[in-house]
Design an enzyme around this catalytic site. Structure first.
Site, short mmCIF file in Angstrom:
data_model
loop_
_atom_site.label_atom_id
_atom_site.label_comp_id
_atom_site.label_asym_id
_atom_site.label_seq_id
_atom_site.Cartn_x
_atom_site.Cartn_y
_atom_site.Cartn_z
N GLY A 89 0.77 -1.25 0.00
CA GLY A 89 0.00 0.00 0.00
C GLY A 89 0.80 1.29 0.00
N ASP A 100 0.62 3.66 4.35
CA ASP A 100 -0.44 4.39 3.67
C ASP A 100 -1.58 4.70 4.64
OD1 ASP A 100 -0.86 1.68 3.89
OD2 ASP A 100 -1.91 1.46 1.99
N ASP A 124 -5.06 1.67 10.73
CA ASP A 124 -6.44 1.31 10.98
C ASP A 124 -6.53 0.86 12.45
OD1 ASP A 124 -9.02 0.37 10.51
OD2 ASP A 124 -8.52 -0.37 8.53
N LYS A 149 -6.82 6.62 10.67
CA LYS A 149 -8.23 6.34 10.95
C LYS A 149 -8.37 6.02 12.44
CE LYS A 149 -10.76 3.88 7.33
NZ LYS A 149 -11.19 2.54 6.87
N PHE A 152 -14.51 2.93 3.63
CA PHE A 152 -13.64 2.06 2.84
C PHE A 152 -12.96 2.89 1.74
CE2 PHE A 152 -13.25 -2.61 1.74
CZ PHE A 152 -12.09 -2.41 1.00
N ASP A 204 -5.94 -0.62 -1.90
CA ASP A 204 -6.68 -1.50 -2.81
C ASP A 204 -7.98 -2.05 -2.22
OD1 ASP A 204 -5.43 -3.29 -0.90
OD2 ASP A 204 -5.96 -4.91 -2.26
N ARG A 232 -5.26 0.50 -6.83
CA ARG A 232 -4.02 1.06 -6.28
C ARG A 232 -3.47 2.17 -7.17
NH1 ARG A 232 -2.18 -2.35 -2.05
NH2 ARG A 232 -2.50 -4.56 -2.35
#
Ligand code: PRP
Length: 181
Positions: A45, A102, A105, A133, A154, A161, A167
């Site tokens: 990512g 990237d 989470d 996030k 999302f 991706d 991507r």
């Protein structure tokens, strides 16, 4: 691909501004360090972000790659890191590692990776993520540098991706739920 998005969340111009501002801060913070700065790109990512970011940092930067994932993480201590590709450097005491992600989470991947790199004896380890996030965080982890805080949606594009697709979008968008439901 654009039709699969419900909206664009971070435009190309915003990404460009974010990477410039992050690069400036990084440059300022590391310019007087006696150690070698290593940008550690976490595949896949962060490839796109890393490529743009390092080209804006005007001090010497070495580049390394790792591919990792976390599994079995109920708590950090029970979590395991799965290393699919490791960095080529082993002289950890000589390097300041800047881990480039990237997105953060739950925080599991990065926290396990940080633990590992510190255990290996890196002179210093800091983290830089484009997207943060915090709503999804399962453990207390704050990146040293981040581009934008985003809501719990999302997101794809600019390296991120869904089933290996999107991507190569040059911006970050919210994937339309019809694509994955
Ligand atoms: C993503 C991202 C981080 C991790 C973040 O990688 O690049 O490494 O997940 O999630 P966490 O904070 O919940 O641990 P992913 O495993 O999707 O692999 P990819 O970069 O190859 O797409």
């Amino acid at each position: 691909m654009k039709n699969d998005l419900s909206k664009i969340l971070v435009s190309e111009q915003q990404i460009d501004e974010m990477t410039s501002s992050l690069a400036k801060k990084i440059e300022e913070d590391y310019k007087d360090s006696k150690k070698e700065l290593v940008a550690l790109c976490i595949l896949k990512g962060s490839l796109v972000f890393t490529a743009d970011l390092i080209r804006k940092i005007n001090i010497p930067v070495s580049l390394e790659f790792m591919k990792v994932s976390s599994y079995g993480a109920g708590t950090v201590s029970s979590g395991k890191i799965n290393i699919q590709l490791d960095m080529s450097r082993t002289d950890y005491e000589n390097i300041d590692i800047l881990v480039i992600e990237d997105i953060i989470d739950s925080g599991y991947t990065l926290s396990l990776l940080l633990e590992l790199l510190k255990e290996r004896g890196a002179n210093s380890v800091k983290t830089c993520t484009l997207l943060n996030k915090p709503e999804r965080r399962k453990i207390d982890l704050k990146p040293d540098y981040f581009g934008a805080v985003i809501p719990d949606e999302f997101v794809v594009g600019y390296g991120l991706d869904y089933n290996e697709k999107y991507r190569n979008l040059p911006y970050i968008g919210v994937l339309d739920p019809k694509i994955y439901t």
